[in-house]
Write an enzyme that holds these catalytic residues in place. Structure first.
Site, PDB file in Angstrom:
ATOM      1  N   GLU A   1       9.636   0.489  10.421  1.00 20.33           N
ATOM      2  CA  GLU A   1      10.935   1.606  10.283  1.00 20.33           C
ATOM      3  C   GLU A   1       9.588   2.914  10.558  1.00 20.33           C
ATOM      4  OE1 GLU A   1      13.353   0.753  10.808  1.00 20.33           O
ATOM      5  OE2 GLU A   1      13.825  -1.085   9.280  1.00 20.33           O
TER       6      GLU A   1
ATOM      7  N   CYS B   1      12.990  10.354   8.249  1.00 21.11           N
ATOM      8  CA  CYS B   1      13.301   9.560   9.423  1.00 21.11           C
ATOM      9  C   CYS B   1      14.375   9.259   9.760  1.00 21.11           C
ATOM     10  CB  CYS B   1      12.603   8.117   9.648  1.00 21.11           C
ATOM     11  SG  CYS B   1      13.675   6.941   7.967  1.00 21.11           S
TER      12      CYS B   1
ATOM     13  N   LYS C   1       0.807  -1.520   0.391  1.00 20.14           N
ATOM     14  CA  LYS C   1      -0.467  -0.430   0.148  1.00 20.14           C
ATOM     15  C   LYS C   1       0.839   1.234   0.184  1.00 20.14           C
ATOM     16  CE  LYS C   1      -2.031   2.962   2.450  1.00 20.14           C
ATOM     17  NZ  LYS C   1      -1.246   4.497   2.450  1.00 20.14           N
TER      18      LYS C   1
ATOM     19  N   GLU D   1      10.075  15.139  16.072  1.00 18.66           N
ATOM     20  CA  GLU D   1      10.144  15.186  14.823  1.00 18.66           C
ATOM     21  C   GLU D   1       8.955  15.321  14.163  1.00 18.66           C
ATOM     22  OE1 GLU D   1       8.806  10.987  13.015  1.00 18.66           O
ATOM     23  OE2 GLU D   1      11.065  10.922  11.886  1.00 18.66           O
TER      24      GLU D   1
END
Lengths: 495, 293
Positions: free
Chosen positions: A274, A308, A200, A405
């Site tokens: 992750e 990331c 996806k 983040e």
């Protein structure tokens, strides 16, 4: 931290802005092939969404619609999982590894042949610069297929003394920051180990995955081995919760990762996650300063900071803070923000309006919390989603822009005096994906790298990736590794 | 006149000390004839949190010891156990084991410690790699301990169960808080006495007695616990543990092995609670420098 310009000596510096300008050097979009509308790729065919709905994928640099993409729901997911299960039981798990490997080699080769098209579409769809999609994303994606192709018939060497078998059907959900690379990163090891997949892609960047579907079809892969269902979180949730999925591989935010971990808690599903990061990039006084500055730039501004493992927390040893920050500002002033397809562009478009909004929100939070914001004065296009490269000075551990983040070109800078202090500060976050260390001293590097609680540590370099190199996080940055020999394990049952 | 024997007080083991439970609660352990064998501490959430603090502060020291040193300490634990076989035997018998089985369990437990002692300085070599990246970098991956591990020991076993789940965790440089079998807790506390006299730093292994039903929620939801090992098969407990683990992305490992089997030991139990760390460093570009040597 004393960073006021009044204390800096007036030094002559290179002026990149007013003396001369780069002529535009846009990559041509002339030869790429894009349909107006993309369906799902299920059982070797492009099939219409069960709900009949489509959503636009827009170019974040122009805000223009590039193509429409099928909006998937649980019916489409179910169809794809059934196709994957069927292909797994009837074809793929029975196929000798050497034969499976050949298909992966084929895919790698076709990707290399069509590299330019893939790169251009990647930049159009995601906003990343053509320089990066051409030199990083596309070759690395092909390299992943090439690398894992060779493992398909050698798996017993990876796990001595254990019996291996494929997991079955893997549900894979990937983010928008490296759409093609993440697809390769997920599909290649899964297939090499004998699994079938349902992928996806992210809703803002589905197009290169659909090009990959074409490549997979052209490579003659048996129908159902790879299925791609487009859509948003709804399709993702349907995939995670589908009863006949044996493994979930997710790359994305820590928040969503936690939801997934919870959702599959009572099931037999395996998972690799992750997730997010807030990497420390540590500059010691004995580092090669100019190279370190380049490393800081690469660490935080690579892919607009949509990484990331971006080096979003900079720690500079106090004795060199002034010079590092001055050089960093100078270097930032040379960065060209603009058309992702222009080969001169250093920083492309922010991936979506939502993401730009989130970044701007954090800029406001940073200022409100009392941090000192500095942005380069570069021009940015009036259309599209763009953000100037930004640094924050005078921040501390408790600032939200230090703890959370941001996923944008925003760097928070702190200073330190001692090694113990910087280790303490660097590890003081729930994340643990990556870190950077810059020093001329080997013993210091190994002291630091062994104490940083992060899955990947770049010493005197940053943001390097390779199919042979395991990647993954500690703590709330997720678990499991992708890449290398270690990346095979999540796709195998070991006895 | 016959001598009145001294009965042992079974306490918790936290940070190298033997405190009573902070809660002051206990549960009576009964033998088959419903005689009270001992009053066992019913550890509370506070005890668990204290144990996490002790474990976390022991982690830096234990994980940075030389693997050779960890190996020697694990072997030392085996030595200490060998000397206390009689005590373990008595406890296994009083908890209902047959003499033959009890003796087997004790020797297997000692041998298992020796097995993992041997792995301390070897698992790194079999799971590390130098990665041949396609750029001018030296790139290598090594395992590192995950951190603080909460362990629910197997409930159907008194000694070999707890040894089998604790040994691989500490062999790999982690620290742990282990909840002993509720039904068979005696050997766990005696094992703590072994640990306390075996050069193992305080806090590396913390042993609690009590109820899974009370403690599992806290063990799986504590934000300073990095991994959870659950040995058992209660589906409700597994679901609860895994759901709570998502709060801080804890790694969860569910083991359902028959620990009495000689084969229920493997370096992969060590590797489960390891993180793989990859380090990159530039090298001078030999290719570009020319192969003129």
């Amino acid at each position: 931290m004393n960073t006021k310009t009044t204390t800096e000596k007036k030094k002559p510096k290179l002026d990149f802005d007013s003396g001369w300008n780069y002529s535009p050097s846009p990559e041509s979009t002339g030869h790429i092939r894009l349909e107006k509308r993309y369906d799902h790729f299920i059982n070797g065919q492009f099939v219409k969404p069960a709900g009949g709905k489509y959503f636009p994928s827009i170019n974040p640099a122009t805000e223009k619609v590039i193509a429409e993409v099928a909006y998937g729901d649980e019916r489409d997911i179910d169809k794809a999982v059934k196709a994957a299960r069927n292909a797994y039981e009837k074809v793929w798990k029975k196929m000798p590894g050497a034969e499976r490997g050949k298909y992966l080699y084929r895919i790698a080769r076709i990707m290399q042949e069509r590299a330019r098209e893939l790169a251009v579409i990647e930049s159009m769809d995601g906003g990343k610069t053509i320089r990066e999609s051409r030199d990083v994303d596309t070759p690395l994606a092909a390299a992943h297929f090439f690398y894992y192709a060779g493992w398909a018939d050698k798996l017993e060497y990876a796990f001595p003394n254990r019996k291996i078998s494929p997991v079955g059907v893997a549900g894979q959900i990937i983010p928008w920051n490296f759409p093609l690379l993440m697809a390769a990163w997920k599909i290649a090891p899964a297939l090499a180990c004998g699994n079938c997949v349902v992928l996806k892609p992210a809703e803002t960047t589905p197009l290169t995955a659909m090009k990959l579907a074409e490549i997979i079809r052209d490579a003659g892969l048996p129908p159902g081995v790879v299925n791609i269902v487009n859509g948003d979180g709804k399709a993702g949730a349907a995939l995670v919760n589908h009863k006949d999925v044996d493994k979930i591989a997710f790359t994305g935010s820590t928040d969503v990762g936690k939801i997934i971990q919870r959702a599959i808690a009572g099931t037999k599903k395996k998972a690799t996650l992750e997730l997010g990061g807030k990497a420390a990039n540590i500059i010691f006084e004995d580092a090669a300063i100019d190279q370190a500055v380049e490393g800081i730039i690469n660490g935080i501004f690579f892919n607009q900071g949509h990484v990331c493992c971006a080096g979003s927390r900079l720690f500079v040893q106090e004795s060199v803070a002034e010079v590092v920050i001055r050089k960093l500002k100078d270097r930032m002033s040379t960065l060209i923000v603009g058309d992702p397809l222009d080969k001169n562009t250093d920083i492309g478009a922010i991936n979506s309006k939502e993401q730009l909004g989130k970044i701007n929100e954090y800029l406001k939070i940073g200022v409100d919390e009392g941090a000192e914001m500095w942005q380069s004065k570069c021009s940015i296009p009036s259309n599209g989603f763009f953000c100037r490269p930004t640094i924050f000075l005078n921040v501390s551990q408790s600032h939200r822009i230090v703890q959370e983040e941001i996923f944008g070109p925003v760097l928070a800078i702190q200073t330190f005096r001692t090694i113990d202090e910087v280790i303490e500060k660097a590890n003081n976050t729930p994340f643990g994906l990556s870190a950077g260390v810059w020093t001329d001293k080997g013993s210091k590097i190994f002291n630091l790298t062994s104490k940083l609680r992060a899955g990947v540590v770049w010493a005197n370099t940053y943001n390097k990736f390779d199919p042979t190199s395991p990647f993954g996080g500690y703590k709330e940055s997720g678990f499991g590794r992708e890449g290398g020999l270690h990346g095979l394990q999540p796709y195998l049952n070991l006895k | 006149m016959t001598r009145t024997t001294i009965k042992k007080t079974y306490k918790l083991y936290i940070g190298g000390q033997f405190p009573r439970t902070e809660s002051g609660r206990y549960y009576p352990l009964l033998d088959k004839k419903k005689n009270v064998i001992a009053d066992i501490c019913l550890a509370s959430r506070k005890d668990f949190r204290n144990a996490v603090v002790a474990a976390r502060s022991a982690f830096g020291g234990w994980s940075s010891r030389f693997a050779f040193n960890r190996s020697q300490i694990l072997y030392r634990i085996a030595e200490m156990m060998e000397g206390r076989k009689a005590q373990f035997l008595e406890e296994l018998l009083v908890q209902g084991s047959s003499k033959v089985n009890a003796e087997k369990e004790i020797t297997l437990s000692i041998d298992r410690l020796v097995y993992y002692a041997g792995w301390c300085d070897k698992y790194q070599q079999i799971s590390s790699s130098v990665n041949p990246v396609a750029s001018s970098h030296f790139n290598f991956s090594v395992p590192e301990p995950t951190g603080v591990v909460a362990i629910v020991a197997p409930q159907n076993s008194s000694l070999i169960g707890i040894i089998s789940v604790v040994a691989p965790v500490i062999a790999g440089g982690n620290v742990c808080i282990v909840l002993a079998s509720e039904k068979f807790p005696l050997c766990a506390i005696t094992f703590a006495e072994v640990l306390a006299t075996s050069d193992l730093p305080g806090g590396v292994v913390n042993i609690l007695t009590g109820k899974i039903s009370e403690l599992l929620t806290h063990m799986s939801s504590h934000m300073d616990v990095n991994a959870l090992v659950y040995a058992g098969k209660d589906q409700k407990e597994i679901t609860l543990a895994k759901e709570n683990a998502s709060l801080n992305v804890k790694r969860v490992f569910v083991y359902d092995d028959v620990w009495e089997k000689g084969t229920a030991q493997s370096p992969h139990f060590i590797l489960d609670v390891q993180e793989i760390k990859t380090t990159w460093h530039p090298i001078e570009n030999v290719g570009a420098a020319g192969a003129k040597y």
